[in-house]
Design an enzyme around this catalytic site. Structure first.
Site, PDB file in Angstrom:
ATOM      1  N   SER A 112       0.805  -1.218   0.000  1.00 25.64           N
ATOM      2  CA  SER A 112       0.000   0.000   0.000  1.00 25.64           C
ATOM      3  C   SER A 112       0.841   1.273   0.000  1.00 25.64           C
ATOM      4  O   SER A 112       1.643   1.488  -0.899  1.00 25.64           O
ATOM      5  CB  SER A 112      -0.940  -0.065   1.205  1.00 25.64           C
ATOM      6  OG  SER A 112      -1.849   0.966   1.157  1.00 25.64           O
ATOM      7  N   HIS A 113       0.676   2.073   1.063  1.00 26.32           N
ATOM      8  CA  HIS A 113       1.351   3.373   1.150  1.00 26.32           C
ATOM      9  C   HIS A 113       2.743   3.254   1.758  1.00 26.32           C
ATOM     10  O   HIS A 113       3.425   4.262   1.899  1.00 26.32           O
ATOM     11  CB  HIS A 113       0.498   4.306   2.009  1.00 26.32           C
ATOM     12  CG  HIS A 113       0.211   3.701   3.358  1.00 26.32           C
ATOM     13  ND1 HIS A 113      -0.669   2.653   3.518  1.00 26.32           N
ATOM     14  CD2 HIS A 113       0.716   3.951   4.576  1.00 26.32           C
ATOM     15  CE1 HIS A 113      -0.701   2.297   4.790  1.00 26.32           C
ATOM     16  NE2 HIS A 113       0.135   3.061   5.455  1.00 26.32           N
ATOM     17  N   ASP A 276      -2.035   6.588  -3.347  1.00 26.64           N
ATOM     18  CA  ASP A 276      -0.931   5.854  -2.721  1.00 26.64           C
ATOM     19  C   ASP A 276      -0.420   4.757  -3.652  1.00 26.64           C
ATOM     20  O   ASP A 276      -0.832   4.681  -4.816  1.00 26.64           O
ATOM     21  CB  ASP A 276      -1.366   5.270  -1.368  1.00 26.64           C
ATOM     22  CG  ASP A 276      -2.363   4.138  -1.533  1.00 26.64           C
ATOM     23  OD1 ASP A 276      -3.063   4.105  -2.567  1.00 26.64           O
ATOM     24  OD2 ASP A 276      -2.442   3.274  -0.639  1.00 26.64           O
ATOM     25  N   ASP A 278      -0.860   1.554  -4.171  1.00 23.78           N
ATOM     26  CA  ASP A 278      -1.752   0.641  -4.894  1.00 23.78           C
ATOM     27  C   ASP A 278      -3.061   1.306  -5.311  1.00 23.78           C
ATOM     28  O   ASP A 278      -4.004   0.625  -5.725  1.00 23.78           O
ATOM     29  CB  ASP A 278      -2.028  -0.622  -4.064  1.00 23.78           C
ATOM     30  CG  ASP A 278      -2.705  -0.320  -2.735  1.00 23.78           C
ATOM     31  OD1 ASP A 278      -2.487   0.781  -2.204  1.00 23.78           O
ATOM     32  OD2 ASP A 278      -3.453  -1.174  -2.236  1.00 23.78           O
ATOM     33  N   ASP A 280      -5.542   2.993  -3.790  1.00 18.43           N
ATOM     34  CA  ASP A 280      -6.842   3.057  -3.114  1.00 18.43           C
ATOM     35  C   ASP A 280      -6.989   4.282  -2.223  1.00 18.43           C
ATOM     36  O   ASP A 280      -8.101   4.645  -1.854  1.00 18.43           O
ATOM     37  CB  ASP A 280      -7.173   1.751  -2.367  1.00 18.43           C
ATOM     38  CG  ASP A 280      -6.084   1.298  -1.432  1.00 18.43           C
ATOM     39  OD1 ASP A 280      -5.120   2.066  -1.233  1.00 18.43           O
ATOM     40  OD2 ASP A 280      -6.182   0.178  -0.892  1.00 18.43           O
ATOM     41  N   ARG A 281      -5.883   4.938  -1.867  1.00 13.72           N
ATOM     42  CA  ARG A 281      -5.993   6.147  -1.033  1.00 13.72           C
ATOM     43  C   ARG A 281      -5.924   7.396  -1.903  1.00 13.72           C
ATOM     44  O   ARG A 281      -5.334   7.362  -2.996  1.00 13.72           O
ATOM     45  CB  ARG A 281      -4.843   6.213  -0.033  1.00 13.72           C
ATOM     46  CG  ARG A 281      -4.853   5.076   0.948  1.00 13.72           C
ATOM     47  CD  ARG A 281      -3.758   5.253   1.968  1.00 13.72           C
ATOM     48  NE  ARG A 281      -3.817   4.173   2.956  1.00 13.72           N
ATOM     49  CZ  ARG A 281      -3.400   4.288   4.201  1.00 13.72           C
ATOM     50  NH1 ARG A 281      -2.878   5.419   4.633  1.00 13.72           N
ATOM     51  NH2 ARG A 281      -3.490   3.272   5.028  1.00 13.72           N
ATOM     52  N   LYS A 375     -11.522   0.864  -1.178  1.00 12.64           N
ATOM     53  CA  LYS A 375     -11.521   2.304  -1.385  1.00 12.64           C
ATOM     54  C   LYS A 375     -10.887   2.587  -2.751  1.00 12.64           C
ATOM     55  O   LYS A 375     -10.196   1.727  -3.298  1.00 12.64           O
ATOM     56  CB  LYS A 375     -10.780   3.019  -0.267  1.00 12.64           C
ATOM     57  CG  LYS A 375      -9.388   2.476   0.068  1.00 12.64           C
ATOM     58  CD  LYS A 375      -8.972   3.013   1.417  1.00 12.64           C
ATOM     59  CE  LYS A 375      -7.573   2.585   1.808  1.00 12.64           C
ATOM     60  NZ  LYS A 375      -7.487   1.201   2.299  1.00 12.64           N
TER      61      LYS A 375
HETATM   62  C1  G16 Z   1      -5.548  -0.271   5.311  1.00 16.41           C
HETATM   63  C2  G16 Z   1      -7.012  -0.545   5.278  1.00 16.41           C
HETATM   64  C3  G16 Z   1      -7.762   0.735   5.583  1.00 16.41           C
HETATM   65  C4  G16 Z   1      -7.315   1.295   6.914  1.00 16.41           C
HETATM   66  C5  G16 Z   1      -5.832   1.439   6.968  1.00 16.41           C
HETATM   67  C6  G16 Z   1      -5.472   1.749   8.396  1.00 16.41           C
HETATM   68  O1  G16 Z   1      -5.271   0.657   4.298  1.00 16.41           O
HETATM   69  O2  G16 Z   1      -7.415  -1.041   4.028  1.00 16.41           O
HETATM   70  O3  G16 Z   1      -9.114   0.485   5.560  1.00 16.41           O
HETATM   71  O4  G16 Z   1      -7.864   2.547   7.167  1.00 16.41           O
HETATM   72  O5  G16 Z   1      -5.205   0.247   6.576  1.00 16.41           O
HETATM   73  O6  G16 Z   1      -4.168   1.557   8.670  1.00 16.41           O
HETATM   74  P1  G16 Z   1      -3.631   1.486  10.162  1.00 16.41           P
HETATM   75  O7  G16 Z   1      -4.123   0.207  10.770  1.00 16.41           O
HETATM   76  O8  G16 Z   1      -2.155   1.552   9.984  1.00 16.41           O
HETATM   77  O9  G16 Z   1      -4.178   2.700  10.864  1.00 16.41           O
HETATM   78  P2  G16 Z   1      -4.160   0.420   3.159  1.00 16.41           P
HETATM   79  O10 G16 Z   1      -4.332   1.556   2.203  1.00 16.41           O
HETATM   80  O11 G16 Z   1      -2.867   0.454   3.903  1.00 16.41           O
HETATM   81  O12 G16 Z   1      -4.442  -0.917   2.589  1.00 16.41           O
END
Ligand code: G16
Length: 539
Positions: A112-113, A276, A278, A280-281, A375
């Site tokens: 992800s990010h 981000d 992938d 989704d953000r 997302k």
């Molecule tokens: C993932 C989830 C999101 C969530 C985020 C929170 O995002 O898919 O729904 O809000 O983690 O991260 P943390 O637990 O670090 O606060 P992503 O974009 O990293 O896949």
């Protein structure tokens, strides 16, 4: 040739908020990735007839991981894989393909990010036939399987050439390599009024989109530049690179510095946005103006009737617990059902499938709708552009009007990173134990009205989840504490602060929240327990 490889379990393959996320070098240990994939296959059971979507965000080790995955899928009896060309698929594009072609699940190789590269992070996101990431009940079973694994199955064969679109075979398994972008574009065209958006750019509207050298570059170029007619060069850092060109692909005020520098001057483009790693953000910027993700969700909800896909009405709206209450006020105004879920997109999936909600979002820069079960970064940007095209107003004007009508939730998240896991766990445990005694106490001018863990009872599958601790004050302000579930090592304590004002609309969020920050640090004994006098990251 089918080969059975003997292996030993690793003890740390428990999925977090969004799949399994580890340091790249941890994932590259002998059999590590393979153990995890085999454990998922073992948990699913009979794979005959099963079809999966596969892709990644282009980060380091993606290419090797996808080839290993293909060979293991063939050896385990999977019927078909649908793979993005060159192994690229954004998370929202993958969810779309999964649902559109009614497949049995999807795998996105991404952290992800989190940063990429050999010294960065790597991850596996696994979605089931709902199009969304699996619920905890299934990830717990997979974790149990990782602790017992003794062997995995793999085909010994040459790599598949993923640069060519077309149909291939490995053993009895079919492989379809598809254009990574076109299904996604078609979906966006069915949601938004592309003609109105084209006219916006024809009138000279200008924008910059930062793809951070991750997966969204090709999607953004096709949609914004090729189809909508935004100027060439609108998309920056558009080339997916294994190390993201050294960038940290997290669209927020800390890491999107290149875009912020472009937007924070008087001659900036009209609109700025980033996704981000992938895809989704999303982050939304106006000229010298930042829209907090919580406000963004509230504003998108307020304008749902101008979007072709939603104009006949939406089911309802949801946010994650730490996200500000801005959207709750909009839901009330529009008389919409409203839900609050734990952090993690997977908790929205049941609400979407049962037609309880259409729109949802999180403070962590994620917004989306029931068009998929993840997302969606580019969707959020097209939604904002649609509002701008319809109203003729700037990002700043739209946001200020919103505050004028609904009041403003001043909101910031403070992250205390790199904590010893045992210290962080103890801090949360002790804080939870102290919560009942906080009610009625006064800190500065803030009187505690409620203090308890956040517990979510899913109305659909009746599961119950505890995540985060909430302290609410009489004036509507809130502190939420929780530990991040997406890090790859150590622990991160997140402290989310919100203060609502109906009249003071133009203050600096940091100044508005300073007292509350001091109270939050005091209540949780953050400095005493972690030695940190201030947060590492503020977003
Ligand atoms: C993932 C989830 C999101 C969530 C985020 C929170 O995002 O898919 O729904 O809000 O983690 O991260 P943390 O637990 O670090 O606060 P992503 O974009 O990293 O896949």
């Amino acid at each position: 040739m089918l080969k059975i490889v003997q292996t030993k379990p690793y003890s740390d393959q428990k999925m977090g908020t969004g799949g399994l996320r580890k340091k790249t070098k941890v994932m590259m240990q002998p059999h590590y990735f393979e153990n995890f994939i085999q454990s998922i296959f073992n948990t699913i059971g009979n794979l005959a007839g099963k079809v999966f979507v596969v892709g990644g965000d282009g980060r380091y080790y993606n290419d090797k991981a996808i080839q290993q995955f293909i060979k293991m899928a063939a050896a385990n009896g999977v019927s078909k894989l649908i793979i993005g060309q060159n192994g690229f698929l954004s998370t929202p594009a993958s969810s779309n393909i999964l649902l559109k072609y009614k497949t049995d699940g999807g795998f996105v190789f991404s952290a992800s990010h989190n940063p990429g590269g050999i010294d960065g992070d790597f991850g596996v996101k696994y979605a089931n036939e709902t199009g969304g990431q699996i619920p905890t009940s299934i990830s717990d079973k997979i974790y149990e399987s990782t602790k017992q694994i003794t062997e995995y199955k793999i085909y010994e064969s040459a790599d598949i050439d993923l640069s060519k679109i077309g149909n291939f075979k490995l053993g009895d398994m079919q492989i379809e390599v598809i254009d990574s972008v076109s299904d996604y574009v078609e979906m966006m065209q069915n949601i938004f009024d592309f003609d109105a958006l084209k006219q916006l750019f024809q009138k000279g509207f200008s924008m910059k989109f930062d793809a951070f050298n991750a997966v969204t570059g090709p999607y953004a170029i096709r949609i914004f530049e090729d189809i909508l007619g935004a100027k060439k060069g609108t998309v920056i850092n558009s080339q997916p690179l294994p190390d993201f060109g050294g960038k940290h692909p997290d669209p927020n005020l800390t890491y999107a510095t290149e875009l912020l520098n472009i937007m924070n001057n008087p001659n900036s483009p009209d609109f700025g946005a980033a996704n981000d790693g992938d895809g989704d953000r999303n982050m939304i910027l106006g000229r010298n103006f930042f829209v907090s993700p919580s406000d963004s969700l509230a504003i998108l909800t307020d304008y749902y009737s101008i979007i072709p896909a939603y104009k006949n009405g939406i089911y309802g709206v949801a946010k994650s617990c730490p996200t500000s209450t801005a959207v709750q006020r909009v839901a009330k105004e529009h008389n919409l059902p409203y839900y609050e879920v734990p952090t993690g997109w997977k908790y929205f999936v049941n609400l979407m499938d049962s037609k309880r909600i259409t729109l949802c979002g999180e403070e962590s820069f994620g917004t989306g709708s029931n068009h998929i079960r993840e997302k969606d970064g580019i969707w959020a940007i097209l939604y904002w552009l649609s509002i701008i095209a319809k109203t003729g107003k700037s990002v700043e004007e739209i946001t200020r009007e919103h505050w004028k009508k609904y009041g403003r939730s001043y909101y910031l998240r403070f992250d205390f990173e790199g904590l010893d896991t045992s210290v962080a766990d103890k801090l949360m445990q002790d804080l939870e134990a102290r919560l009942p005694k906080l009610e009625g106490k006064i800190f500065d001018n803030f009187e505690v009205s409620e203090a308890h863990p956040f517990i979510y009872n899913d109305p659909v599958d009746k599961s119950s989840t505890k995540n985060g601790l909430i302290v609410k004050f009489k004036d509507g302000s809130r502190i939420v504490y929780r530990l991040s579930g997406t890090g790859s090592s150590g622990a991160t304590l997140r402290v989310y602060l919100e203060k609502f004002s109906k009249t003071e609309l133009d203050k600096n969020p940091r100044q508005m929240l300073d007292n509350l920050l001091a109270i939050a640090m005091e209540i949780a004994e953050i400095t005493e327990r972690t030695d940190k006098k201030e947060a590492d990251i503020v977003t």
